[in-house]
Design a protein around this motif. Structure first.
Motif, PDB file in Angstrom:
ATOM      1  N   ASN A 745       1.014 -13.720 -39.318  1.00 12.93           N
ATOM      2  CA  ASN A 745       0.277 -12.944 -39.916  1.00 12.93           C
ATOM      3  C   ASN A 745      -0.006 -11.575 -40.099  1.00 12.93           C
ATOM      4  N   GLY A 746       0.625 -10.932 -40.144  1.00 15.39           N
ATOM      5  CA  GLY A 746       1.119  -9.491 -39.757  1.00 15.39           C
ATOM      6  C   GLY A 746       0.996  -8.909 -38.533  1.00 15.39           C
ATOM      7  N   GLU A 747       0.569  -9.915 -37.154  1.00 14.99           N
ATOM      8  CA  GLU A 747       0.329  -9.737 -36.124  1.00 14.99           C
ATOM      9  C   GLU A 747       1.700  -9.566 -34.931  1.00 14.99           C
ATOM     10  N   PHE A 748       1.896  -8.198 -34.784  1.00 11.56           N
ATOM     11  CA  PHE A 748       2.760  -8.334 -33.351  1.00 11.56           C
ATOM     12  C   PHE A 748       2.265  -7.477 -32.547  1.00 11.56           C
ATOM     13  N   ARG A 760      -0.575  -4.845 -32.447  1.00  9.69           N
ATOM     14  CA  ARG A 760      -1.026  -4.006 -33.797  1.00  9.69           C
ATOM     15  C   ARG A 760      -1.151  -5.220 -35.309  1.00  9.69           C
ATOM     16  N   LYS A 761      -0.877  -4.632 -35.741  1.00  4.42           N
ATOM     17  CA  LYS A 761      -1.486  -5.308 -37.167  1.00  4.42           C
ATOM     18  C   LYS A 761      -0.999  -4.357 -38.355  1.00  4.42           C
ATOM     19  N   ILE A 789       6.647 -10.788 -31.803  1.00  2.73           N
ATOM     20  CA  ILE A 789       5.499 -11.223 -32.562  1.00  2.73           C
ATOM     21  C   ILE A 789       5.195 -13.176 -31.774  1.00  2.73           C
ATOM     22  N   LYS A 790       4.119 -13.780 -32.352  1.00  2.80           N
ATOM     23  CA  LYS A 790       4.268 -15.491 -31.676  1.00  2.80           C
ATOM     24  C   LYS A 790       3.424 -16.401 -33.390  1.00  2.80           C
ATOM     25  N   ASP A 791       3.887 -17.830 -33.480  1.00  2.00           N
ATOM     26  CA  ASP A 791       3.501 -18.118 -34.311  1.00  2.00           C
ATOM     27  C   ASP A 791       1.761 -18.932 -34.650  1.00  2.00           C
ATOM     28  N   VAL A 812       7.743  -8.368 -42.651  1.00  2.00           N
ATOM     29  CA  VAL A 812       7.136  -8.791 -43.141  1.00  2.00           C
ATOM     30  C   VAL A 812       7.467 -10.472 -42.239  1.00  2.00           C
ATOM     31  N   GLU A 813       6.466 -10.838 -42.842  1.00  2.00           N
ATOM     32  CA  GLU A 813       6.359 -11.806 -41.863  1.00  2.00           C
ATOM     33  C   GLU A 813       7.120 -13.196 -41.010  1.00  2.00           C
ATOM     34  N   GLY A 814       7.215 -13.000 -39.760  1.00  2.00           N
ATOM     35  CA  GLY A 814       8.611 -13.458 -39.252  1.00  2.00           C
ATOM     36  C   GLY A 814       9.094 -12.595 -38.837  1.00  2.00           C
ATOM     37  N   GLU A 815       9.558 -12.062 -39.395  1.00  2.00           N
ATOM     38  CA  GLU A 815      10.714 -10.691 -38.850  1.00  2.00           C
ATOM     39  C   GLU A 815      10.130  -9.941 -37.747  1.00  2.00           C
TER      40      GLU A 815
END
Length: 1021
Positions: A745-748, A760-761, A789-791, A812-815
């Motif tokens: 969801n754009g978060e890391f 971070r968002k 990143i976390k699911d 990018v989502e998931g990257e």
């Protein structure tokens, strides 16, 4: 300079607990020396200062001596000569100095008479130090341990020279290109009362000026609560004078002319202009005090010009203000005196809990390129810090004499240089980079010869032995090792673990030819090994000087705070058979031997044997079309992970307007919104009983290898980039992309200085509404420790830990995207004056590195970062003439500590003075992960009898019991504002302040995220 300085620092350590400076009692150097502001007036604090880069456009020595002024007119020795002369003449004048490295060099060249004068200036508060570290460090790429060390080193010199009056009260980070939250926490732990910053994002600054929030309380760590709070102020003019008021020999501004008979008389006009500037500045702050910086880069080489004009400005300004009832009061001041005035005004301040990354100076200038610029010097610094920690520990553990302290302190000095905000950042000129490498290489060589070698020989052979082994420091990043690749008989591999817990470590030793080797430890245990072929691209790295063609690999358990040695010899085998194959075919179509004896060193001749391999294994190589790096099942869902390499073309502009900004050493400005993905030219699978690999050869001179070990929980990705082509006239910025089907969801998360975590968002900032015209560069962050990143639907997370600082993002989502290497063909016009175009023998520089990959639903702890940043040191010794039985009779394994409680890290163990050591213990868990940890200092390390313990501030230059932290009035609304903006993304900013558990004698307690520092008097058992 170094020897004199370092001997002095030895003396200094004994003075830390009981100040012995002769003028301590009579001194009025602290806040009592400040000119008091006047009530009801705008108090204008004139702060005379110089900013002296410890290397940038010129080398450290060139800057100090004023050499090569054709590059930049700058000579630090003349600044200090001139400033001292001018301060001595008029008592009202004040000046601050920052870079201890330069000051120490100048100090040792002065006469006793100058020493006396400078000491008096310091004791009277007329010359004050701000910052006080060896250099003004960067905050994006620096590791918290290195930051602590270089502050300890610089402040130790000031304490030894001037006592308490030499101690800075404020941090002065006016030039770094963004600011770390963890750095604020460290300064609070060192006892600083405040921190001043120069550069913050232009949108952030505009909003703060509007809201009068240029000053705030920065909470450095939620787990630590108020103890990590520090007042922080943003300077109005970065650190320059107000426009039109630079009175330096380097400036062209109009002086103040006070002769009424002169046709150029300008006092009234100049004072009115200054009043207007001061009032404008004051509108951005919440009290009736304003700090006006009067100085700039390498100013005050002729200090008389500055002081003469400032004297006039103050004299006539106060007179005109009094005559016209303007309620303005101008006077010489210092940052700490300004801070005291603000404190006395008792403002209600907002709290900040995030950081100041990324920094942008305009809509198209995001200073995120330097997170990766010059990746080689970033690796050198990371490896040098790891080596220095080991050398300090071995110094203590082996009981070396204090006469080697100058060697150790020379390494500390070199490391302090590398922390500078134009050193580790990669934003210096190329010839300056070479000089930094010269300095650190010489210091490492001396430390290895004089400390590490002596200590290891003493520990392995006993103090009475005259045996002197040579311990080869191999170039593992280039798969090169002189001793192992030239060995004709046995060799000994010694591995040192600096951590307070045992580690499973993969050991990779370069060898020439496809030899069959057996690894045995001192107890007689043998280890599974695997031999693999070194790729031709690695063997052809232009800077590599090696005949190694293979690596043999084994995984070993190394004890906590200790070492272990292994005996490596050829393995005797039985009958051998030639594989039925045409040896002229490519090497990747054959089995490569592991654990079997080869008859020749030709890497193209591949053989297998009929004898029992036991714990030895065979590594096989084959081609494969699969690009998957790993597959994980979590929560009933299958998650794939793959990788690829690409590049962004660097924007090429004329830098005349914002929209034409070029990508350069500082600035990351891609001429694309996504990376160009390179094609896979070849993929090879390598299998064996110790590890498995997938090797990818890409177009564009890029390669990467994904590796998993049978007994380790993480994977490794080795990458090799270069030479980056410039034939098309386009600069390129290479990235590694890790691609998964995680929904984040754009978060890391990223780390802060390698120690704590920040959320971070994508396309957002916590404290202002972001307008983003550079969607790639504006979402990049510095990665020293990790990025993850976390699911959102499971506990699965992808975490990347680099071997050096890198820039990273989740665009990018998931990257996850990590920038690895940059080659650019144009300057970005922020001062360095040359393109970031590193070459070797006329071609682009080839860079190799490693990322650790954690892809699982296991809970992340900073222990993984500590494991990576503090990987064991590996040394190789030629063992010709030493039999296995003779090896077993030696001290081949030693540990000085049992595994400490989970969460406790031995951050510092170093010699301090005769019979004393400096000890720092850290709880790396945050308050959500664990409780208070207790350690008994009386017996936590074997072989050491503790006589007494004194707790110091983090910087080890003052007793903690003698420090009282300032408390500020803070607003509460910030928590609601952040929650409203970020929702569940960000936890409430209101931290619950901890209640500190009392120590019980030498049984000390470590709360979550706490670091405690002690000077320990001891004797060896």
């Amino acid at each position: 300079m170094a020897l004199k300085l370092l001997v002095l620092l030895i003396i200094a350590s004994s003075a830390l607990s009981v100040p012995t400076h002769g003028k301590q009692k009579a001194a009025k150097c602290g806040y009592e020396s400040c000119t008091k502001p006047k009530d009801g007036m705008l108090n204008v604090h004139i702060v005379a200062h110089t900013h002296d880069d410890v290397g940038w456009l010129k080398t450290v020595d060139q800057y100090y001596y004023g050499h090569r002024n054709n590059i930049q007119k700058a000579g630090v020795q003349y600044i200090l000569d001139s400033v001292v002369k001018e301060l001595w003449e008029i008592p009202e004048r004040r000046f601050i100095y920052v870079e201890t490295a330069f000051f120490a060099k100048w100090w040792f060249e002065q006469t006793p008479e100058i020493h006396r004068k400078v000491d008096q200036l310091v004791q009277e508060g007329r010359l004050k130090f701000a910052g006080g570290a060896w250099s003004m460090n960067d905050e994006a790429n620096t590791y918290y341990q290195s930051t602590i060390d270089q502050f300890t080193f610089g402040l130790g010199f000031l304490n030894a020279t001037f006592g308490e009056c030499g101690r800075p009260r404020v941090g002065w980070q006016i030039d770094p290109f963004g600011h770390s939250r963890e750095f604020a926490s460290l300064l609070a732990g060192m006892g600083y009362d405040g921190l001043f910053l120069g550069r913050i994002d232009y949108q952030d600054k505009t909003q703060r000026m509007k809201d009068k929030t240029m000053e705030f309380v920065w909470r450095g760590d939620d787990s630590l609560g108020k103890s990590s709070d520090i007042f922080t102020g943003i300077l109005y003019n970065t650190y320059a004078p107000p426009p039109g008021f630079c009175f330096d020999i380097l400036c062209n501004d109009e002086p103040i002319i006070d002769d009424p008979s002169s046709p150029d008389y300008n006092v009234d006009r100049r004072v009115d202009g200054f009043f207007a500037r001061a009032k404008q500045m004051a509108r951005a702050y919440s009290t009736n005090n304003v700090l006006v910086t009067m100085g700039d880069d390498f100013n005050y080489q002729d200090a008389g010009m500055w002081f003469k004009n400032l004297d006039k400005l103050i004299k006539y300004g106060n007179k005109m203000a009094a005559d016209d009832n303007l309620n303005i009061n101008i006077f010489y001041s210092t940052p700490d005196c300004y801070l005291k005035a603000v404190k006395d005004a008792n403002p209600v301040l907002p709290i900040k809990q995030d950081d100041f990354f990324p920094y942008a100076s305009d809509p198209h200038s995001y200073w995120t390129g330097y997170f990766t610029s010059r990746p080689t010097i970033k690796l050198i610094e990371a490896e040098a810090n790891k080596y220095m920690q080991m050398a300090k520990q071995l110094y203590v553990l082996a009981g070396l004499s204090m006469n080697k302290m100058p060697v150790l302190d020379e390494l500390k000095s070199a490391m302090g240089f590398l922390q500078h905000h134009d050193a580790i950042t990669g934003t210096e000129k190329q010839h300056v980079t070479y000089d930094y490498i010269r300095i650190i290489s010489a210091a490492l060589h001396e430390a290895h010869e004089e400390i590490t070698t002596e200590a290891l020989n003493k520990l392995i052979h006993g103090s009475s032995s005259d045996v002197k082994w040579k311990f080869d420091r191999c170039q593992f990043n280039e798969s090169s090792c002189v001793t192992s690749e030239n060995a004709r008989g046995a060799m000994i591999v010694t591995v040192y673990n600096p951590l307070a817990w045992s580690v499973l470590a993969p050991i990779r030793i370069p060898i020439s030819g496809e030899k069959t080797l057996r690894v045995t430890d001192g107890s007689g245990k043998t280890y599974a090994t695997q031999t693999t072929y070194i790729e031709e691209s690695i063997r052809k790295i232009p800077s590599r000087s090696s005949i190694a063609t293979h690596e043999f690999v084994f995984v070993a358990n190394i004890p906590a705070l200790g070492f272990k040695s292994f005996y490596v010899q050829k393995k005797k085998t039985g009958k051998r058979h030639r594989r039925d194959a045409d040896v002229s075919r490519s090497k990747d179509e054959y089995n490569v031997v592991s654990g079997s004896e080869a008859a020749c060193d030709d890497p193209m001749v591949v053989q297998r044997y009929d004898d029992e391999l036991g714990d030895e294994g065979v590594s096989s190589i084959s081609r494969s079309a699969s690009t998957s790096l790993r597959t994980v099942t979590s929560g009933g869902k299958t998650y794939e992970l793959s990788g690829t390499v690409g590049y962004y073309p660097g924007y090429l502009g004329n830098n005349m307007v914002y929209a034409n900004r070029s990508s350069g050493a500082y600035i990351f400005r891609p001429n694309a919104i996504s990376a160009t993905i390179l094609s896979i030219l070849n993929k090879t699978d390598v299998t064996g009983n110790v590890f498995q690999e997938q090797r990818f050869v890409m177009s564009g001179n890029a390669e990467y290898t994904q590796r998993t070990y049978t007994v380790l929980e993480y994977s490794e990705v080795d990458w090799l980039i270069g030479p980056i082509s410039d034939e098309d006239g386009v600069g390129k910025e290479y990235v590694m992309k890790y691609i998964s089907n995680i929904l984040n969801n754009g978060e890391f998360d990223t780390d802060s200085s390698g120690r704590t975590t920040l959320k971070r968002k994508l396309n957002q900032r916590p404290q202002w509404n972001l307008t983003l015209e550079e969607p790639v560069a504006g979402n990049y962050y510095p990665i020293v420790g990790y990025i993850s990143i976390k699911d959102s639907e499971s506990n699965l997370s992808l975490r990347i830990i680099p071997d050096r600082p890198e820039g990273g993002a989740s665009l990018v989502e998931g990257e996850i995207e990590m920038m690895l290497h940059r080659r650019l063909l144009h300057d970005d016009a922020f001062g360095v004056g040359e393109a970031l175009n590193e070459t070797y023998n006329g071609r682009g520089l080839v860079v190799r590195g490693t990322n650790r990959i954690y892809y699982s639903d296991a809970k992340f702890a900073f222990k993984d970062v500590l494991d990576t940043r503090n990987k064991p040191e590996v040394f190789v010794t030629d063992a010709r003439g030493i039999t296995l039985e003779e090896f077993k009779a030696l001290n081949t394994e030693k540990s000085w500590i049992g595994n400490l409680a989970n969460g406790v890290h031995l951050l510092t163990l170093e010699p301090w003075n005769e019979g004393e050591l400096l000890l720092r213990l850290e709880n790396y868990l945050d308050k959500s992960e664990g409780s208070t940890k207790q350690i008994d200092l009386s017996n936590f390390m074997s072989g050491f009898k503790v006589k007494s313990v004194q707790e110091m501030l983090l910087s080890a230059d003052k007793l903690k019991s003698n420090h009282n932290q300032w408390v500020w009035s803070v607003a509460d609304q910030f928590a609601a504002d952040i929650n409203k903006e970020y929702g569940s993304f960000r936890k409430t900013a209101r931290a619950v302040d901890r209640v500190k558990m009392a120590d019980d004698g030498n049984k000390i307690n470590l709360d979550a995220k706490e670091i405690r520092t002690f000077v320990v008097k001891y004797e060896l058992d």
